[in-house]
Design a protein around this motif. Structure first.
Motif, PDB file in Angstrom:
ATOM      1  N   ALA A  99       0.794  -1.231   0.001  1.00 22.28           N
ATOM      2  CA  ALA A  99       0.038  -0.020   0.003  1.00 22.28           C
ATOM      3  C   ALA A  99       0.872   1.251   0.111  1.00 22.28           C
ATOM      4  O   ALA A  99       1.959   1.248   0.454  1.00 22.28           O
ATOM      5  N   ALA A 100       0.505   2.281  -0.409  1.00 13.76           N
ATOM      6  CA  ALA A 100       0.940   3.628  -0.626  1.00 13.76           C
ATOM      7  C   ALA A 100       1.104   4.124   0.885  1.00 13.76           C
ATOM      8  O   ALA A 100       0.355   3.291   1.762  1.00 13.76           O
ATOM      9  N   PRO A 101       1.945   4.895   1.297  1.00 15.61           N
ATOM     10  CA  PRO A 101       3.069   5.522   0.650  1.00 15.61           C
ATOM     11  C   PRO A 101       4.311   4.468   0.142  1.00 15.61           C
ATOM     12  O   PRO A 101       5.481   4.986  -0.458  1.00 15.61           O
ATOM     13  N   PHE A 102       4.311   3.339   0.501  1.00 13.69           N
ATOM     14  CA  PHE A 102       5.396   2.512   0.301  1.00 13.69           C
ATOM     15  C   PHE A 102       5.587   1.993  -0.999  1.00 13.69           C
ATOM     16  O   PHE A 102       6.530   1.643  -1.705  1.00 13.69           O
ATOM     17  N   ALA A 103       4.526   1.769  -1.742  1.00 12.55           N
ATOM     18  CA  ALA A 103       4.564   1.101  -3.086  1.00 12.55           C
ATOM     19  C   ALA A 103       2.989   1.663  -3.717  1.00 12.55           C
ATOM     20  O   ALA A 103       1.959   1.881  -3.140  1.00 12.55           O
ATOM     21  N   ALA A 104       3.282   1.824  -5.247  1.00 11.12           N
ATOM     22  CA  ALA A 104       2.031   2.247  -6.078  1.00 11.12           C
ATOM     23  C   ALA A 104       1.177   0.724  -6.381  1.00 11.12           C
ATOM     24  O   ALA A 104       0.037   1.092  -6.776  1.00 11.12           O
ATOM     25  N   GLY A 105       1.685  -0.279  -6.037  1.00 10.89           N
ATOM     26  CA  GLY A 105       1.128  -1.517  -6.254  1.00 10.89           C
ATOM     27  C   GLY A 105       1.963  -2.595  -5.261  1.00 10.89           C
ATOM     28  O   GLY A 105       2.887  -2.265  -5.010  1.00 10.89           O
ATOM     29  N   PRO A 106       1.198  -3.822  -5.273  1.00 11.34           N
ATOM     30  CA  PRO A 106       1.920  -4.805  -4.489  1.00 11.34           C
ATOM     31  C   PRO A 106       3.464  -5.073  -4.943  1.00 11.34           C
ATOM     32  O   PRO A 106       3.685  -5.037  -6.150  1.00 11.34           O
ATOM     33  N   ILE A 107       4.220  -5.144  -4.090  1.00 10.75           N
ATOM     34  CA  ILE A 107       5.543  -5.828  -4.266  1.00 10.75           C
ATOM     35  C   ILE A 107       5.781  -7.026  -3.292  1.00 10.75           C
ATOM     36  O   ILE A 107       5.784  -6.687  -2.049  1.00 10.75           O
ATOM     37  N   LEU A 108       6.098  -8.201  -3.854  1.00 10.13           N
ATOM     38  CA  LEU A 108       6.441  -9.292  -3.294  1.00 10.13           C
ATOM     39  C   LEU A 108       7.993  -9.703  -3.391  1.00 10.13           C
ATOM     40  O   LEU A 108       8.389  -9.601  -4.411  1.00 10.13           O
ATOM     41  N   ASN A 109       8.712  -9.799  -2.189  1.00  4.99           N
ATOM     42  CA  ASN A 109      10.153 -10.155  -2.304  1.00  4.99           C
ATOM     43  C   ASN A 109      10.408 -11.471  -1.679  1.00  4.99           C
ATOM     44  O   ASN A 109       9.680 -11.856  -0.742  1.00  4.99           O
ATOM     45  N   ARG A 111      12.717 -15.149  -1.243  1.00  2.00           N
ATOM     46  CA  ARG A 111      13.992 -16.110  -1.259  1.00  2.00           C
ATOM     47  C   ARG A 111      14.030 -17.525  -0.879  1.00  2.00           C
ATOM     48  O   ARG A 111      13.049 -18.050  -0.590  1.00  2.00           O
ATOM     49  N   ARG A 112      14.932 -18.267  -1.864  1.00  3.08           N
ATOM     50  CA  ARG A 112      15.143 -19.437  -1.540  1.00  3.08           C
ATOM     51  C   ARG A 112      16.687 -19.509  -1.603  1.00  3.08           C
ATOM     52  O   ARG A 112      17.386 -19.411  -2.741  1.00  3.08           O
ATOM     53  N   GLY A 113      17.028 -19.858  -0.652  1.00  6.98           N
ATOM     54  CA  GLY A 113      18.793 -20.006  -0.482  1.00  6.98           C
ATOM     55  C   GLY A 113      19.336 -18.518  -0.674  1.00  6.98           C
ATOM     56  O   GLY A 113      18.769 -17.680   0.092  1.00  6.98           O
ATOM     57  N   ARG A 114      20.034 -18.394  -1.465  1.00  5.59           N
ATOM     58  CA  ARG A 114      20.809 -17.168  -1.813  1.00  5.59           C
ATOM     59  C   ARG A 114      20.141 -16.525  -2.929  1.00  5.59           C
ATOM     60  O   ARG A 114      20.236 -15.353  -3.362  1.00  5.59           O
ATOM     61  N   ALA A 115      19.282 -17.149  -3.760  1.00  7.47           N
ATOM     62  CA  ALA A 115      18.224 -16.507  -4.835  1.00  7.47           C
ATOM     63  C   ALA A 115      17.355 -15.610  -4.255  1.00  7.47           C
ATOM     64  O   ALA A 115      16.673 -15.947  -3.434  1.00  7.47           O
ATOM     65  N   SER A 116      17.048 -14.855  -5.120  1.00  7.28           N
ATOM     66  CA  SER A 116      15.657 -13.802  -4.743  1.00  7.28           C
ATOM     67  C   SER A 116      14.981 -13.449  -6.157  1.00  7.28           C
ATOM     68  O   SER A 116      15.426 -13.429  -7.208  1.00  7.28           O
ATOM     69  N   VAL A 117      13.489 -13.411  -5.981  1.00  6.87           N
ATOM     70  CA  VAL A 117      12.606 -12.833  -6.694  1.00  6.87           C
ATOM     71  C   VAL A 117      11.857 -11.870  -6.227  1.00  6.87           C
ATOM     72  O   VAL A 117      11.184 -11.828  -5.257  1.00  6.87           O
ATOM     73  N   SER A 118      11.712 -10.838  -6.967  1.00  3.37           N
ATOM     74  CA  SER A 118      10.869  -9.988  -6.835  1.00  3.37           C
ATOM     75  C   SER A 118       9.646  -9.664  -7.909  1.00  3.37           C
ATOM     76  O   SER A 118      10.010  -9.551  -8.919  1.00  3.37           O
ATOM     77  N   VAL A 119       8.492  -9.598  -7.357  1.00  4.11           N
ATOM     78  CA  VAL A 119       7.358  -9.535  -7.835  1.00  4.11           C
ATOM     79  C   VAL A 119       6.707  -8.147  -7.767  1.00  4.11           C
ATOM     80  O   VAL A 119       6.401  -7.960  -6.809  1.00  4.11           O
ATOM     81  N   ASN A 120       6.827  -7.400  -8.765  1.00  2.00           N
ATOM     82  CA  ASN A 120       6.777  -5.828  -8.754  1.00  2.00           C
ATOM     83  C   ASN A 120       5.345  -5.443  -9.760  1.00  2.00           C
ATOM     84  O   ASN A 120       5.406  -5.688 -10.936  1.00  2.00           O
ATOM     85  N   LEU A 121       4.356  -4.791  -8.853  1.00  2.00           N
ATOM     86  CA  LEU A 121       3.136  -4.617  -9.551  1.00  2.00           C
ATOM     87  C   LEU A 121       2.917  -2.822  -9.385  1.00  2.00           C
ATOM     88  O   LEU A 121       1.761  -2.689  -9.222  1.00  2.00           O
ATOM     89  N   GLU A 122       4.200  -2.350  -9.369  1.00  2.00           N
ATOM     90  CA  GLU A 122       3.819  -0.871  -9.135  1.00  2.00           C
ATOM     91  C   GLU A 122       3.283  -0.351 -10.601  1.00  2.00           C
ATOM     92  O   GLU A 122       2.780   0.895 -10.301  1.00  2.00           O
ATOM     93  N   SER A 123       3.491  -0.621 -11.585  1.00  2.00           N
ATOM     94  CA  SER A 123       2.882  -0.235 -12.764  1.00  2.00           C
ATOM     95  C   SER A 123       1.761  -0.951 -13.285  1.00  2.00           C
ATOM     96  O   SER A 123       1.283  -0.891 -14.546  1.00  2.00           O
ATOM     97  N   TRP A 124       0.814  -1.609 -12.259  1.00  3.93           N
ATOM     98  CA  TRP A 124      -0.212  -2.208 -12.616  1.00  3.93           C
ATOM     99  C   TRP A 124      -1.289  -1.517 -13.498  1.00  3.93           C
ATOM    100  O   TRP A 124      -2.052  -2.015 -14.364  1.00  3.93           O
ATOM    101  N   ARG A 125      -1.485   0.047 -13.209  1.00  7.21           N
ATOM    102  CA  ARG A 125      -2.216   0.789 -13.795  1.00  7.21           C
ATOM    103  C   ARG A 125      -2.104   0.852 -15.276  1.00  7.21           C
ATOM    104  O   ARG A 125      -3.054   1.243 -15.985  1.00  7.21           O
ATOM    105  N   VAL A 126      -1.023   0.636 -15.716  1.00  6.61           N
ATOM    106  CA  VAL A 126      -0.464   0.539 -17.125  1.00  6.61           C
ATOM    107  C   VAL A 126      -0.511  -1.001 -17.575  1.00  6.61           C
ATOM    108  O   VAL A 126      -0.077  -1.168 -18.722  1.00  6.61           O
ATOM    109  N   ASP A 127      -0.811  -1.808 -16.798  1.00 10.14           N
ATOM    110  CA  ASP A 127      -1.032  -3.314 -16.975  1.00 10.14           C
ATOM    111  C   ASP A 127       0.534  -3.980 -17.288  1.00 10.14           C
ATOM    112  O   ASP A 127       0.563  -4.759 -18.146  1.00 10.14           O
TER     113      ASP A 127
END
Length: 139
Positions: A99-109, A111-127
């Motif tokens: 939620a705002a003010p931290f993000a314009a859309g959901p962001i999930l970070n 981790r699996r071991g040393r690997a990381s994946v970030s799912v960023n939906l801050e630009s969801w308004r433009v799909d």
């Protein structure tokens, strides 16, 4: 003499954080290939950029970004829920900004071991969905 020079290059490379870009990015791509794709999303572009611990330090890795077009009108929370459901429990959710003010859309970070994946939906308004991958380097 050549062996000594090669050893010297190897030592200097390890001291200054030499990272093979092609190999690192290929490992990011292999990790990305394991991940699910949100139904109806279409990959539009990818890019990889170097990562440093600070601006004066050597390159320690690369982050590969994947950009997707989402179906028009997609609810960003549905996309976030899809990735959380599909990636857990193998991937641990380490941070969630929803939620705002931290993000314009959901962001999930995740981790699996040393690997990381970030799912960023801050630009969801433009799909647009952005997924960032870092396989975490050699163990």
């Amino acid at each position: 003499m050549l062996a000594a020079a090669a050893l010297g290059v190897a030592i200097v490379g390890s001291l200054f954080g030499s990272v093979d870009r092609d190999r690192y990015v290929a490992a990011n791509e292999a990790l990305f290939a394991e991940l699910p794709t949100y139904p109806g999303a279409g990959l539009t572009s990818t890019s990889s950029s170097e990562h440093r611990d600070d601006e004066n330090s050597p390159i320690v890795g690369y982050v590969t970004l994947y950009f997707f077009d989402l179906p028009p009108g997609t609810d960003p929370h549905d996309v976030a829920a899809f990735y959380e459901r599909e990636l857990r429990p193998e991937w641990a959710l380490v941070d969630e900004l929803t939620a705002a003010p931290f993000a314009a859309g959901p962001i999930l970070n995740l981790r699996r071991g040393r690997a990381s994946v970030s799912v960023n939906l801050e630009s969801w308004r433009v799909d647009v969905l952005e997924i960032a991958i870092d396989h975490g380097g050699d163990s």
